[in-house]
Design a protein around this motif. Structure first.
Motif, PDB file in Angstrom:
ATOM      1  N   LYS A 251       0.827  -1.210   0.000  1.00 25.56           N
ATOM      2  CA  LYS A 251       0.000   0.000   0.000  1.00 25.56           C
ATOM      3  C   LYS A 251       0.863   1.261   0.000  1.00 25.56           C
ATOM      4  N   LEU A 252       1.880   1.267   0.834  1.00 26.43           N
ATOM      5  CA  LEU A 252       2.774   2.423   0.916  1.00 26.43           C
ATOM      6  C   LEU A 252       3.543   2.607  -0.390  1.00 26.43           C
ATOM      7  N   ASP A 253       4.062   1.524  -0.913  1.00 26.96           N
ATOM      8  CA  ASP A 253       4.830   1.563  -2.160  1.00 26.96           C
ATOM      9  C   ASP A 253       3.984   2.136  -3.296  1.00 26.96           C
ATOM     10  N   GLU A 254       2.762   1.664  -3.404  1.00 24.41           N
ATOM     11  CA  GLU A 254       1.878   2.151  -4.468  1.00 24.41           C
ATOM     12  C   GLU A 254       1.559   3.630  -4.301  1.00 24.41           C
ATOM     13  N   ALA A 255       1.397   4.083  -3.046  1.00 17.00           N
ATOM     14  CA  ALA A 255       1.090   5.494  -2.790  1.00 17.00           C
ATOM     15  C   ALA A 255       2.260   6.391  -3.176  1.00 17.00           C
TER      16      ALA A 255
END
Length: 308
Positions: A251-255
């Motif tokens: 989730k963090l990586d995609e954000a």
């Protein structure tokens, strides 16, 4: 503990603000660009990032504090500058870059340069080198700390040029700017937090450390132009403590991938002569481990590695 809990946590993540450690003082190029990335990533995630400036130890104090004290729940993250791979080679540290971090996203790199006060007598980098040859140790240069790319780069330049000069370590760009402006140091070796002062004519930019000349200062030579076969751009990313849930990492990586594609974020990076250099978590983890091997070898060659 029921098996569904981690997945449930990942689904509801994030449900509160996320702390992002910027391991440099406020107001420098790292602080400004990371704030822009976090602001955009926070909109994607639906929760804001709270910036915690924790400068010191050549940019490793923040990551080290995170690794030692933060829970791996995705609510404490930090920039991971290249010094986290160098300082453990140079001295004993409380963290191991191969064991104590979860690598989330690779983000960007820096344009580094050497400046001097505009009213100093040095018109070119060659002028400084010639003075240093005639006056060993008298040329001083400010950096954001021992083990940073700026310190290692300046010592590699000195080794190639056959000179000796003296490092004066500071916590970040705001301090190195003040030092060179006030002539407390002869030179400043730092990232582009010096840009407004160069553009205003208060500092003179003597060289840049990029592969090619930059569009912001096309008349300023690279180290390669000056006969030094080296390029330093100090790649960096962001991560958390070891043991983070892969679903939270995703989730963090995609954000942050979305943030690095945002026009306003790209414009902020360009203001400081930086550009997006995104790598997803798995690729960044592999890159980080290889980087540690390369940096260890380079420091050993320079004689800067701690004796075991």
């Amino acid at each position: 503990m029921p098996l569904y809990l981690p997945a449930a946590r990942a689904q509801s993540y994030p449900n509160k603000p996320i702390t992002f450690i910027v391991p440099w003082p406020a107001g420098g190029s790292s602080d400004i660009t990371l704030r822009a990335m976090c602001e955009r990533a926070g909109k994607v995630l639906g929760q804001p990032f709270q910036i915690d400036n924790k400068g010191g130890a050549s940019g490793t104090l923040g990551p080290a504090t995170m690794a030692a004290t933060a829970r791996p729940d995705g609510y404490t993250l930090s920039q991971l500058p290249i010094s986290v791979f160098r300082l453990p080679v140079m001295q004993k540290t409380a963290f191991d870059p191969l064991k104590d971090f979860t690598y989330v996203s690779h983000l960007s790199g820096y344009t580094f340069g050497v400046t001097t006060a505009a009213d100093q007598p040095y018109k070119t980098f060659k002028d400084v080198i010639e003075y240093a040859k005639a006056n060993p140790g008298k040329v001083t240069y400010g950096t954001p700390g021992a083990g940073t790319s700026l310190h290692i780069g300046m010592e590699r330049i000195a080794a190639q040029a056959g000179i000796k000069w003296t490092q004066v370590p500071f916590k970040g760009g705001a301090e190195t700017n003040a030092a060179v402006l006030g002539k407390h140091t002869t030179l400043q070796a730092d990232s582009t937090g010096w840009k407004p002062l160069v553009d205003a004519g208060q500092l003179r930019l003597l060289c840049v450390w990029t592969e090619k000349r930059t569009k912001n200062w096309p008349d300023v030579p690279t180290l390669k132009d000056l006969g030094f076969d080296m390029v330093f751009d100090s790649p960096f990313g962001m991560g958390g403590p070891k043991g983070m849930d892969p679903a939270v990492v995703k989730k963090l990586d995609e954000a942050f991938k979305v943030a690095l594609e945002d026009k306003e974020v790209i414009a902020t990076l360009e203001k400081y002569d930086m550009s997006p250099r995104y790598m997803p978590a798995a690729e960044y983890d592999k890159f980080a481990r290889q980087l540690y091997v390369e940096e260890k070898a380079a420091l050993e060659k320079l004689g800067l590695a701690a004796k075991s």
